[in-house]
Design an enzyme around this catalytic site. Structure first.
Site, PDB file in Angstrom:
ATOM      1  CG  ASN A   1     -10.383  31.827  12.805  1.00  0.00           C
ATOM      2  OD1 ASN A   1     -11.039  31.432  11.856  1.00  0.00           O
ATOM      3  ND2 ASN A   1      -9.059  31.859  12.800  1.00  0.00           N
TER       4      ASN A   1
ATOM      5  CE  LYS B   1      -2.245  33.159  11.854  1.00  0.00           C
ATOM      6  NZ  LYS B   1      -2.011  33.261  13.294  1.00  0.00           N
ATOM      7  N   GLY B   2      -7.035  37.796  10.052  1.00  0.00           N
ATOM      8  CA  GLY B   2      -7.549  38.916   9.256  1.00  0.00           C
ATOM      9  C   GLY B   2      -8.372  39.860  10.115  1.00  0.00           C
TER      10      GLY B   2
ATOM     11  CD  GLU C   1      -5.715  32.169  10.376  1.00  0.00           C
ATOM     12  OE1 GLU C   1      -6.662  32.956  10.561  1.00  0.00           O
ATOM     13  OE2 GLU C   1      -5.053  31.675  11.304  1.00  0.00           O
TER      14      GLU C   1
ATOM     15  CG  ASN D   1       6.828  33.911  13.595  1.00  0.00           C
ATOM     16  OD1 ASN D   1       7.353  33.088  12.850  1.00  0.00           O
ATOM     17  ND2 ASN D   1       5.722  33.660  14.275  1.00  0.00           N
TER      18      ASN D   1
ATOM     19  N   GLY E   1       9.895  38.357  18.537  1.00  0.00           N
ATOM     20  CA  GLY E   1       9.391  38.220  19.910  1.00  0.00           C
ATOM     21  C   GLY E   1      10.109  39.172  20.842  1.00  0.00           C
TER      22      GLY E   1
ATOM     23  N   GLY F   1      12.580  41.827  19.515  1.00  0.00           N
ATOM     24  CA  GLY F   1      12.177  42.984  18.724  1.00  0.00           C
ATOM     25  C   GLY F   1      11.844  42.635  17.286  1.00  0.00           C
TER      26      GLY F   1
ATOM     27  CB  ALA G   1      -4.044  38.911  18.399  1.00  0.00           C
ATOM     28  CB  ALA G   2       1.588  39.924  19.999  1.00  0.00           C
ATOM     29  N   GLY G   3       1.280  39.593  16.858  1.00  0.00           N
ATOM     30  CA  GLY G   3       1.787  39.796  15.493  1.00  0.00           C
ATOM     31  C   GLY G   3       0.770  40.526  14.628  1.00  0.00           C
ATOM     32  CG  ASP G   4      -2.917  38.749  13.953  1.00  0.00           C
ATOM     33  OD1 ASP G   4      -2.187  38.372  13.020  1.00  0.00           O
ATOM     34  OD2 ASP G   4      -3.627  37.977  14.628  1.00  0.00           O
TER      35      ASP G   4
ATOM     36  CB  SER H   1      -4.685  41.662  23.637  1.00  0.00           C
ATOM     37  OG  SER H   1      -4.371  41.464  22.263  1.00  0.00           O
TER      38      SER H   1
HETATM   39  O1  RIB Z   1      -2.878  35.435  15.131  1.00  0.00           O
HETATM   40  C1  RIB Z   1      -3.757  35.000  16.133  1.00  0.00           C
HETATM   41  C2  RIB Z   1      -4.972  34.378  15.504  1.00  0.00           C
HETATM   42  O2  RIB Z   1      -4.598  33.201  14.807  1.00  0.00           O
HETATM   43  C3  RIB Z   1      -6.027  33.920  16.481  1.00  0.00           C
HETATM   44  O3  RIB Z   1      -6.919  34.952  16.805  1.00  0.00           O
HETATM   45  C4  RIB Z   1      -6.644  32.730  15.776  1.00  0.00           C
HETATM   46  O4  RIB Z   1      -7.967  32.903  15.418  1.00  0.00           O
HETATM   47  C5  RIB Z   1      -5.757  32.445  14.569  1.00  0.00           C
HETATM   48  O5  RIB Z   1      -6.300  32.932  13.408  1.00  0.00           O
END
Ligand code: RIB
Length: 298
Positions: A11, A40-41, A140, A185, A223, A226, A250-253, A290
């Site tokens: 995205n 996300k991917g 997604e 999460n 979050g 931890g 994107a912290a989770g990604d 990030s």
């Molecule tokens: O996990 C964050 C992402 O979720 C964003 O970058 C957004 O594009 C959505 O896919």
């Protein structure tokens, strides 16, 4: 792990700096707009590449400028994008993300080309999956494609990692059963299981339900509290690093990718690495922008 394939979304993120997230029916003013590569991917593929894992991606973008930008950013960290379809007459995926003063966000995704990733694409790219150690997926792209890919990867003996976001309450049990690692999460865990996830004990009990469906390990990201990893061997809680959150996008990604990068059979060690990587990601703005290098995480 050494070699990964990410199957999922790309995205273009429109991030809006806001004082607070809008309430239903509320109009607010934004302080600024930035456009960043996300999805996300793609975030997971980018993070894997940047952290030094040999990575390729299967997905779909439009032939628009956004598609070129999204693929180009992945290539800048060595991700093989030849498994990403470029479709004419379809816009690339877009995400609209207000980020408040404390770094929290809300995300609305307009799927575009992501909605057109099919099981046939997975068949076409089967050799990529055969050559990888690990297949990483999120939700997604169409669920039937995720399920098809997960079953194929499992039948080929690959490690399957599933980030069940955006969460849905009707996730097929068969898909949950294919996942060696699943990383919801707390909110996603509650949606997936229909159980509360307010306390660590709630999360452990809800995670047990996913184990009963065949998942190997449930990693619940909490979050600032931890991560909780629940498997048949027991439960491990890794506290979060203390950082000033600027943008949690994107912290989770980043966490999922860093876990995959570091995992060599020792879950706790990989979780420590992933927790540190995610802590850096929340202290910086943007999605892929990030994500740290392996040196920074160490
Ligand atoms: O996990 C964050 C992402 O979720 C964003 O970058 C957004 O594009 C959505 O896919």
């Amino acid at each position: 792990m050494k070699k990964a394939v990410v199957i999922g979304s790309l995205n273009l993120d429109y991030s809006l700096a806001v004082a607070h997230l809008p309430l239903p029916g509320e109009t607010i003013l934004a302080q600024g707009l930035t456009m960043n590569p996300g999805g996300k991917g793609a975030n997971q593929a980018y993070a894997l590449g940047k952290l030094g894992c040999e990575t390729s991606m299967i997905g779909s973008v439009g032939t628009d400028n956004a598609g070129a930008l999204l693929c180009g950013n992945l290539e800048s960290v060595g991700v093989d994008t030849s498994g990403i379809k470029r479709l004419p007459d379809v816009p690339s995926g877009q995400a609209f993300i207000p980020v408040d003063a404390s770094g929290q966000n809300s995300i609305i995704v307009l799927s575009g080309a992501n909605a057109l990733v099919t099981p046939r694409d997975i068949d076409r790219e089967k050799a990529r999956i055969e050559q990888a150690d690990c297949v990483v997926m999120q939700l997604e792209i169409p669920i039937e494609t995720v399920l098809y890919a997960a079953k194929l990867a499992k039948s080929l003996g690959k490690t399957v990692v599933l980030d069940p976001a955006p969460a849905r309450s009707d996730l097929p049990d068969e898909l949950i059963g294919c996942a060696d690692f699943i990383k919801p999460n707390e909110t996603e865990l509650a949606i997936l299981t229909g159980r509360p996830s307010e306390t660590i004990e709630d999360c452990r009990e809800a995670a047990e339900l996913l184990l009963q469906k065949g998942t190997g390990t449930v990693m619940v990201s909490l979050g600032s509290k931890g991560v909780l990893a629940v498997s048949r061997k027991g439960t491990v809680h890794i506290p979060a690093r203390k950082v000033k959150a600027v943008d949690t996008t994107a912290a989770g990604d980043c966490f999922t990718a860093a876990f995959v990068r570091a995992y060599e059979g020792d879950t706790e060690k990989a979780l420590q690495f992933a927790t540190a990587a995610a802590a850096i990601a929340v202290s910086r703005k943007g999605a892929q922008a990030s994500i740290p290098t392996a040196e920074e995480v160490k």
